[in-house]
Structure formats: C-alpha cells, structure tokens
Design a protein around this motif. Structure first.
Motif, PDB file in Angstrom:
ATOM      1  N   TRP A   1      51.828  38.584  38.739  1.00 30.15           N
ATOM      2  CA  TRP A   1      50.918  39.319  39.601  1.00 30.15           C
ATOM      3  C   TRP A   1      51.480  39.388  41.021  1.00 30.15           C
ATOM      4  N   SER A   2      50.936  40.285  41.820  1.00 28.57           N
ATOM      5  CA  SER A   2      51.434  40.524  43.178  1.00 28.57           C
ATOM      6  C   SER A   2      50.420  40.030  44.208  1.00 28.57           C
ATOM      7  N   ILE A   3      50.903  39.297  45.205  1.00 31.73           N
ATOM      8  CA  ILE A   3      50.050  38.856  46.305  1.00 31.73           C
ATOM      9  C   ILE A   3      50.133  39.908  47.411  1.00 31.73           C
ATOM     10  N   ALA A   4      49.003  40.577  47.666  1.00 29.34           N
ATOM     11  CA  ALA A   4      48.995  41.698  48.601  1.00 29.34           C
ATOM     12  C   ALA A   4      48.800  41.270  50.044  1.00 29.34           C
ATOM     13  N   GLY A   5      48.226  40.075  50.258  1.00 26.53           N
ATOM     14  CA  GLY A   5      48.028  39.620  51.626  1.00 26.53           C
ATOM     15  C   GLY A   5      46.954  38.568  51.718  1.00 26.53           C
ATOM     16  N   LYS A   6      46.761  38.064  52.940  1.00 33.43           N
ATOM     17  CA  LYS A   6      45.736  37.074  53.233  1.00 33.43           C
ATOM     18  C   LYS A   6      44.569  37.761  53.925  1.00 33.43           C
ATOM     19  N   THR A   7      43.366  37.433  53.496  1.00 37.74           N
ATOM     20  CA  THR A   7      42.183  38.116  54.018  1.00 37.74           C
ATOM     21  C   THR A   7      41.470  37.291  55.082  1.00 37.74           C
ATOM     22  N   THR A   8      40.822  38.004  55.979  1.00 36.29           N
ATOM     23  CA  THR A   8      40.023  37.371  57.009  1.00 36.29           C
ATOM     24  C   THR A   8      38.798  36.693  56.390  1.00 36.29           C
ATOM     25  N   MET A   9      38.137  35.858  57.160  1.00 37.21           N
ATOM     26  CA  MET A   9      37.024  35.058  56.642  1.00 37.21           C
ATOM     27  C   MET A   9      36.168  34.576  57.801  1.00 37.21           C
ATOM     28  N   HIS A  10      34.987  34.077  57.481  1.00 39.96           N
ATOM     29  CA  HIS A  10      34.191  33.420  58.519  1.00 39.96           C
ATOM     30  C   HIS A  10      34.922  32.138  58.921  1.00 39.96           C
TER      31      HIS A  10
ATOM     32  N   ALA B   1      35.900  39.912  49.603  1.00 40.72           N
ATOM     33  CA  ALA B   1      34.892  40.800  49.023  1.00 40.72           C
ATOM     34  C   ALA B   1      35.073  42.231  49.522  1.00 40.72           C
ATOM     35  N   ALA B   2      35.302  42.363  50.828  1.00 38.78           N
ATOM     36  CA  ALA B   2      35.428  43.697  51.419  1.00 38.78           C
ATOM     37  C   ALA B   2      36.671  44.425  50.915  1.00 38.78           C
ATOM     38  N   ALA B   3      37.759  43.694  50.681  1.00 41.25           N
ATOM     39  CA  ALA B   3      38.988  44.319  50.190  1.00 41.25           C
ATOM     40  C   ALA B   3      38.784  44.917  48.809  1.00 41.25           C
ATOM     41  N   VAL B   4      38.042  44.220  47.957  1.00 39.53           N
ATOM     42  CA  VAL B   4      37.756  44.748  46.620  1.00 39.53           C
ATOM     43  C   VAL B   4      36.786  45.921  46.716  1.00 39.53           C
ATOM     44  N   ALA B   5      35.757  45.786  47.533  1.00 40.09           N
ATOM     45  CA  ALA B   5      34.763  46.851  47.666  1.00 40.09           C
ATOM     46  C   ALA B   5      35.380  48.141  48.191  1.00 40.09           C
ATOM     47  N   ALA B   6      36.360  48.020  49.074  1.00 38.04           N
ATOM     48  CA  ALA B   6      37.017  49.188  49.654  1.00 38.04           C
ATOM     49  C   ALA B   6      38.114  49.762  48.774  1.00 38.04           C
ATOM     50  N   GLY B   7      38.421  49.080  47.671  1.00 41.58           N
ATOM     51  CA  GLY B   7      39.479  49.539  46.779  1.00 41.58           C
ATOM     52  C   GLY B   7      40.872  49.227  47.269  1.00 41.58           C
ATOM     53  N   GLU B   8      40.984  48.324  48.260  1.00 42.28           N
ATOM     54  CA  GLU B   8      42.311  47.958  48.758  1.00 42.28           C
ATOM     55  C   GLU B   8      43.077  47.124  47.737  1.00 42.28           C
ATOM     56  N   VAL B   9      42.354  46.342  46.962  1.00 36.95           N
ATOM     57  CA  VAL B   9      42.918  45.595  45.834  1.00 36.95           C
ATOM     58  C   VAL B   9      41.875  45.597  44.724  1.00 36.95           C
ATOM     59  N   GLY B  10      42.326  45.331  43.508  1.00 42.20           N
ATOM     60  CA  GLY B  10      41.387  45.252  42.397  1.00 42.20           C
ATOM     61  C   GLY B  10      40.761  43.891  42.248  1.00 42.20           C
TER      62      GLY B  10
ATOM     63  N   PHE C   1      36.969  37.664  42.940  1.00 39.87           N
ATOM     64  CA  PHE C   1      36.176  38.874  43.125  1.00 39.87           C
ATOM     65  C   PHE C   1      36.863  39.990  42.341  1.00 39.87           C
ATOM     66  N   ALA C   2      36.084  40.921  41.836  1.00 40.21           N
ATOM     67  CA  ALA C   2      36.672  42.087  41.169  1.00 40.21           C
ATOM     68  C   ALA C   2      35.660  43.221  41.178  1.00 40.21           C
ATOM     69  N   ALA C   3      36.148  44.413  40.909  1.00 42.55           N
ATOM     70  CA  ALA C   3      35.255  45.560  40.837  1.00 42.55           C
ATOM     71  C   ALA C   3      34.454  45.559  39.544  1.00 42.55           C
ATOM     72  N   THR C   4      34.976  44.892  38.514  1.00 40.44           N
ATOM     73  CA  THR C   4      34.330  44.852  37.209  1.00 40.44           C
ATOM     74  C   THR C   4      34.402  43.437  36.638  1.00 40.44           C
ATOM     75  N   VAL C   5      33.583  43.179  35.634  1.00 39.87           N
ATOM     76  CA  VAL C   5      33.633  41.880  34.959  1.00 39.87           C
ATOM     77  C   VAL C   5      34.982  41.683  34.291  1.00 39.87           C
ATOM     78  N   ALA C   6      35.580  42.764  33.770  1.00 41.43           N
ATOM     79  CA  ALA C   6      36.896  42.655  33.146  1.00 41.43           C
ATOM     80  C   ALA C   6      37.929  42.113  34.121  1.00 41.43           C
ATOM     81  N   GLY C   7      37.815  42.485  35.381  1.00 36.94           N
ATOM     82  CA  GLY C   7      38.736  41.959  36.390  1.00 36.94           C
ATOM     83  C   GLY C   7      38.546  40.484  36.613  1.00 36.94           C
TER      84      GLY C   7
END
Length: 380
Positions: free
Chosen positions: A58-67, A101-110, A158-164
């Motif tokens: 799998w590919s690591i696309a980046g590190k995400t921001t957080m609280h 969560a936001a990256a998946v919701a925006a479609g930036e990653v699956g 996190f994923a867009a679908t349960v399959a993810g």
C-alpha cells in the motif's frame, strides 16, 4: 485548510492511505498537531501499522492534521490546520482524528488511519459522513503511536465504505478475518439501545436504517452508560498529563489545550480507582448484553456537529462524546456508519458495538445496512 501536514510517497502502488500525525513514519517528525513538538527528532522507524501497510504494497500518501495532542474533539487547530468538513464546510470536522476523516470525506484518499481514545475516530467520521472503526482494544498494534502508554487508545481505519474498513483491517490486524467480515447473510440479532439522549430525528434515522436492512431488532438497555462516560474522563486526563504534561508552560500549546492539560494534573488515585471499578462493572454489563444480541445499535453523536463559529465562541461540545466514550472504557469494538437523515444535507452516524475480538461481525452487520441504504436510494 489542507487536511495534510505533509505529503509523502512511500510504499507500493496499492491503495493510498493517509496517516494521523500521532503515528510514526520513519524520517518524519511526529508532532501530534502541536507547535510544542516542532523540535522533536524524526521518527527512527515506522509504527507497526505503517510497516504493515508498506509491506502489503500500500502507499502512504501523507500525514494528516489533528486536534493538538489528540486532546480535543472539535478538530480546530490554528497551528497545524483545521481541515474542511466536506459534508458541511461551516461545521467542525470533529476530533481528534480530524484530518484523517476529512481526507476520506473529500476523496483525497480512500482510506486513512486515526486513533480513538474517547471517540476520536468515530466522532470525526460521523461529523464528516464516512465510516470509522474503533477496533477491540489491543487488537491493532500501538507500537510507534503517541502517547506510547494508554489503556483506552486504539488505532483504526476510516473509509468511504465498509469494504474499505475491512480491507484496511485485513492489513493492520494480522488476525482479522476478511472472509468472515463478508458473511452478511447471517441472522444477526440487533439490540437497539433505549433511553438514549439524542436528537429525535437522529434516533429515528438510526432505527430506520436497521429496519431497512431487515435485521431482527429488540430494545435493550445499558444502565451504566452515564457512569462509564464520566469515568473515562479521569483516565484520559491522567494518562494525557503523564504523556504531555511536560509541554505546559513552554508557550507552544494552544490556550484551550494548555488549560485542559493543566486541569488534568489534578486527577488523584481515588478518582482513578473509582474509574477502574466503573470500567469493570460496565464492561461486564456490555459483555452480558452481547451474549443476547450480536451488536448494540445507537447513534454515534447525539446531535449534528456544531458550526466552527459556535465552537470558537465557546459553545460546549464535550457532550458530543456521550455515546462513544463509554466503549473506550469497556474496550469493545465500535463502528460508525453514515445513514440518511431526512430533511438534512448531513448524514447521521449509526454506531454498532460488538463483542470483543469480533470486529468482523460488526463490519458484516454494517455492510448489510450499507447495502440496504444503497438499494433504497437507487429505488427512490
């Protein structure tokens, strides 16, 4: 603002995954969304979950921001960035795994990885309208995850679908049975939790989604929910102070986080002992109920996520975790699934809680509900 604090290209050509910035990636600083950690050395090695993803191609696309320091639930971070909630730009993305969560919701990653100590996967997933899983405590390795010591925290996808979610768990949890998670034709027994203090429309949407799937439903109760919700907070405070208390007074923390962290140092041994007694009692209660049903169903959030403006003006939001935090204390797996909310642009979060080490079962039930919702939407 961007959901990512850094963009990366690691691993193979498989699915792209975003990783919360409290999870080590070799050669990169793990700053947990905090200016106070800007000077830490780069991680010497990958967290185990990152290594598993890379080893699987799998590919690591980046590190995400957080609280900041994973010690908050709004997702607002004026230093590392507040990601945009793709469901509703004016509303909070939720925290602490806001960027994932936001990256998946925006479609930036699956798929993205987050952590959940008191709802920090399920809450932002519900805010942003995606699927999120808090696995059984201890099922997914926390080696290389910050804070290093926690009796509540879980790494999950996190994923867009349960399959993810199933695909990610099959990689990061070596004993996860993806085939069993796909057995959606079972006669599942659902316990619909009664006496839940939540918005009436959200309660109705959750029940409607389960009924749409044709699952057998019975009403159940959990008398210990309120006590478990309260008892988890001293544990979170005590363990967060132990991990990050040394950062107070450095000038590097956001004021809200500094204030909460300083307050956390006052947790005493008697308070912790009481919390542990509640943990044992509530865990036994949930275990007993799950002998009668295959999953407990309730909303993920008691109301829709508030606006960014309202939170910045001081609107209290800690109560948003009332339905998720108890299951951190007990350690049971819990999944949130977006379901339609009539008359609203946002989706509600349906939460499934299952038996320990049977994360596959709640994934299968979630897939049943997801499929029924999709079929209903196609028919209407």
């Amino acid at each position: 603002m961007s959901t990512f604090v850094s963009r990366l290209q690691l691993g193979g050509t498989g699915p792209a995954v975003a990783v919360k910035d409290s999870i080590d990636i070799a050669g990169h600083r793990t700053m947990a969304g905090s200016r106070a950690l800007a000077g830490v050395p780069p991680a010497a090695r990958h967290a185990e979950v990152v290594s598993r993803l890379i080893d699987a191609g799998w590919s690591i696309a980046g590190k995400t921001t957080m609280h900041e320091l994973a010690f908050g639930i709004s997702g607002i971070n004026d230093y590392a960035g507040t990601p945009v909630n793709a469901q509703a730009h004016e509303r909070i993305p939720g925290g602490s795994s806001s960027g994932s969560a936001a990256a998946v919701a925006a479609g930036e990653v699956g798929i993205a990885l987050g952590t959940d100590t008191g709802g920090s996967i399920r809450m932002p997933a519900a805010c942003c309208g995606v699927v999120g899983l808090k696995p059984t405590f201890g099922r997914v390795s926390r080696r290389g995850v910050h804070p290093a010591e926690s009796s509540l925290d879980c790494v999950g996808p996190f994923a867009a679908t349960v399959a993810g979610i199933v695909a990610a768990m099959a990689v990061i949890a070596p004993d996860f049975d993806a085939a069993r998670a796909g057995h959606t034709d079972q006669p599942f027994r659902i316990g619909l939790l009664a006496d839940v203090h939540a918005n009436a429309a959200i309660l109705a949407a959750v029940e409607a989604a389960v009924r749409l799937a044709g699952l057998a439903i019975r009403t159940v109760t959990l008398d210990g929910m309120a006590a478990a919700y309260q008892a988890a907070m001293p544990v979170i405070n005590f363990e967060t102070w132990a991990a990050f208390g040394h950062l107070t007074g450095t000038g590097g923390l956001q004021p809200d986080v500094e204030e909460r962290l300083l307050a956390a140092r006052s947790v005493g041994r008697a308070e912790l002992a009481h919390a542990e007694a509640v943990r044992r009692q509530f865990t036994a209660q949930v275990d007993a109920l799950l002998k009668e049903v295959d999953a407990i169903v309730l909303p993920t959030l008691p109301e829709l996520p508030p606006t960014l403006a309202a939170v910045r003006e001081g609107t209290p939001i800690l109560g948003l975790t009332a339905l998720v935090r108890p299951f951190n204390l007990s350690g049971h797996p819990a999944l949130t699934l977006p379901v339609p909310l009539p008359g609203a642009a946002l989706k509600a979060g349906l939460q499934l809680v299952g038996r320990k080490h049977q994360d596959e079962t709640i994934c299968a039930i979630a897939a049943c509900i997801e499929r029924a919702i999709a079929a209903d939407g196609a028919a209407s």
